[in-house]
Enzyme design. Sequence first.
Site, PDB file in Angstrom:
ATOM      1  N   ASP A 395      49.559  49.863  40.061  1.00 24.31           N
ATOM      2  CA  ASP A 395      49.401  48.402  39.597  1.00 24.31           C
ATOM      3  C   ASP A 395      48.245  47.982  40.368  1.00 24.31           C
ATOM      4  O   ASP A 395      47.913  48.596  41.627  1.00 24.31           O
ATOM      5  CB  ASP A 395      50.732  47.679  39.430  1.00 24.31           C
ATOM      6  CG  ASP A 395      50.361  46.161  39.276  1.00 24.31           C
ATOM      7  OD1 ASP A 395      49.877  46.111  38.221  1.00 24.31           O
ATOM      8  OD2 ASP A 395      50.913  45.276  40.035  1.00 24.31           O
ATOM      9  N   THR A 397      47.195  44.064  40.519  1.00 22.76           N
ATOM     10  CA  THR A 397      47.670  42.587  41.113  1.00 22.76           C
ATOM     11  C   THR A 397      48.675  42.912  42.330  1.00 22.76           C
ATOM     12  O   THR A 397      49.883  43.120  41.675  1.00 22.76           O
ATOM     13  CB  THR A 397      47.707  41.534  40.145  1.00 22.76           C
ATOM     14  OG1 THR A 397      46.426  41.475  39.610  1.00 22.76           O
ATOM     15  CG2 THR A 397      48.112  40.396  40.771  1.00 22.76           C
ATOM     16  N   ARG A 580      39.523  36.427  38.588  1.00 19.05           N
ATOM     17  CA  ARG A 580      40.607  36.301  37.498  1.00 19.05           C
ATOM     18  C   ARG A 580      40.415  34.868  36.900  1.00 19.05           C
ATOM     19  O   ARG A 580      40.101  33.834  37.419  1.00 19.05           O
ATOM     20  CB  ARG A 580      42.014  36.187  38.198  1.00 19.05           C
ATOM     21  CG  ARG A 580      42.484  37.744  38.816  1.00 19.05           C
ATOM     22  CD  ARG A 580      43.501  37.338  39.687  1.00 19.05           C
ATOM     23  NE  ARG A 580      44.696  36.857  38.976  1.00 19.05           N
ATOM     24  CZ  ARG A 580      45.861  37.515  38.595  1.00 19.05           C
ATOM     25  NH1 ARG A 580      45.587  38.880  38.599  1.00 19.05           N
ATOM     26  NH2 ARG A 580      46.771  37.216  38.155  1.00 19.05           N
TER      27      ARG A 580
END
Length: 839
Positions: A395, A397, A580
Amino acid sequence: VELIQAGSQSNSEWKEGEYRRVEFGFGAHNDVLGNNKIKTSKYTIINWAPKSLLWQFRRVANIYFLVISILTCMPFSPKSPVSLIATFGGVLVFTMFKEAYEDYFRHKSDNAVNSAVNYKLDLATKTVIEIPCMDIKVGDILQIKENQGIPADIVLLSSSNPKGIAMVNTMNLDGETNLKEKSALESTRGFQTPEQLANFKGILRCDLPHMSLIKWNCNFEGPDKTIEPMGMNQLLLRGCVLKNTKHVFGVVVYTGIETKIVLNSKAAPSKMSNVLRTMNTMLYAIFAFQLTVCLVFSGFSMIWRSENGSNHIYLATSDEVTPWIFIAQALTFLVAYSHLIPISLYVALEVLKMLLSYLISQDRELYYIPDDRPTTCRTSDLVEELGQVEFVFSDKTGTLTCNVMEFKKCSIGGSIYGYGNRSKTWGVGEDTKPDAILQDPHHPNHHEVKMFFTLLAVCHSVLPSPDPENPKKPKYQAASPDELALVEGSCDMGIVFSDRIDGKEIINYRGEQQTWEVIAEVPFNSDRKRMSVVVREPITGRYMLMTKGADMVMMKLLKKNQSFETLDKHMHTFAIEGLRTLVLAYRYIDDHEFNEWIKTWKEIQLSKSSDKSERLDAHGGLLENNLNLLGATAIEDKLQDGVPEAVSFLLSSGIRVWVLTGDKQETAIEIGKACNLVQPSMTLVDLSSASLAEFSAVLDYYVNLYSLKTMSIKDLLKYKETMTERLALVIDGLTLVWALDAKQVYRENFFKLGLISESCICCRVSPAQKAQVVALAKESGPWITLAIGDGANDVSMIQEAHIGVGIAGKEGSQAVQASDYAFCQFKYLQKLLLVHGRW
């Protein structure tokens, strides 16, 4: 407590399943559903020996040794039974006592929990009395004191806080360190004393026990027969700890095995290592060989016996040949050659695995000091797999990054604001232009900038608490690091979220106090990918919808007569910088539309429907259209310490690293470059396509370019060793749907291209797609796969991979619970694989 079938009452709206009816207070009567006793131990004194033995004989090797031990006691056995039976019995007894020793600590832990002192309201004496945790029953009214663990799932009735607010720490339940706010209903929060509660009577109609931690339906009926809706905001779950609140009173609705923490408890996934599979295969092969040898030798014995048996009187044989003699001879040889499968091999392997797991858990270089957390080995069965890993699926984040957000930039009215780090002056970072615009009412962007930062201060679920060191700005607790960064960003502009009281938010707008009435909140979830609040403006009194969410969702909800070209360019710029993004929008709601909408909203809230949350989300979505665009936020999520070095080292050691993330492609690529996943010497192969035809053409081009179509996996591995070009693969979630389709020919070619690549980045992927990518690697070759993640959306791929690693971070404990190994930093993976794995 009654279990009432749906439709058994004329006024029932609980159309699916059943619900639970709980009476509490004066004159309450509830049937006993069971106590609050928790049991995690496996054995009792009575069933320990037989149960332990039964579990041990589920292993094929133990059954084999049991059969051999029995055969050694037969008259035809060529061996003394003492040595084998003593060894085998010693192994069984050792394992039994080892399990008993481990279970002793489970019993000790269970007794400590079940005997813990709690405080219950005695309706007869109208006083609070002490009661052991195991004796708590449904319908009891409990008093929970500050820093005390909540012993059962209870509905909050009142709090020492006059507003009925209670703060709880849910670390034990979901791993999040932020405090959560719970609030009592207005009709019950006034009952502050035991006497008042003892004289009060109420009825709860709630869901039957279920696992969901985000959805719970309940209706409360008071003495005046008025019905009020309740939800997760009134439910205090077992395992949470009361914080910053002197005490609360609540009524028990679920106990023991019915509590959500028990229903959500997951055993470590059961996985078998390749070594154990190989040993089992070898055992079957050796046993087949042994059986063949014994039968052949028995046949030779029968031939010799028929020809020479009567000539050798000293052997006490005859020339008689019968099937029973043949079987006895075969069993004799089976005992004679029983040493072909050594019993000591299994014992030695188990002891070795335990020692290696112990070394991992005691490694100081894998110990994270800030959280006081060592590396955890949840299973010792896979330790030998660590040194054989060839694929790492990660993953992004919270795994590669810190999941600590900082509001860096924003796009408002066609302009980008923000640079540098946070400063003491009002602005975005060191950029003071937004502050100057707010001070100038005649500036053309004044309204947009004001509304932008006001939305950040109002549209959220953040909880404030007083900060003694800085009275002007409270401390914030947020379930999401993104929300915390955005609220702090509005504070940096002088628009401070100060308090939340009775459905109202107090905003300090540059020294002026404003009260925003929050009428309804439509929360963020993985399906909606946005959050909205319906509020009333403090000055004009007009109703307004404020919404923030992912760009791919929000763009569809905006008014069509607005220009998005500039915003698209700005968001592309933010993504290239690895930031983001979220899009912000709003619209006003006229009184007629609001009155119609809020009427249905309240009806759904009061309903007993089992899909109440889904209906509320759908009804909230009716307002989310024709929105006015305000702009976009850009938040930085910094890389964890040591990630670039760890990724580079893993790649140089021949391990392929694939990153599976839900972020935008540009953002993921820039993070990939920052962490050495995409290096300057690599060729970036972009498979992301807008249509199936385009994807087919792009994939065919690269398949033909590298002549992959006719190559087998073995040929590909040899071909990769001769390649001078290094590839990095990129694909988005939409294209991945076509790439993973088993009915199409693209699946095999996609993996072949990924196999000759050094790394791969999959963007905008769902949790199910993460597991599918891992499954594709597992089924395509004999290599060992490892998946690492920190959130609930990573559980599927962690359980799918041969080895699952959970990062203990800020996104909860689900990943850790589902993992085989758990630690706090991605960089620890380097030593786990390349040092402990090689040992």
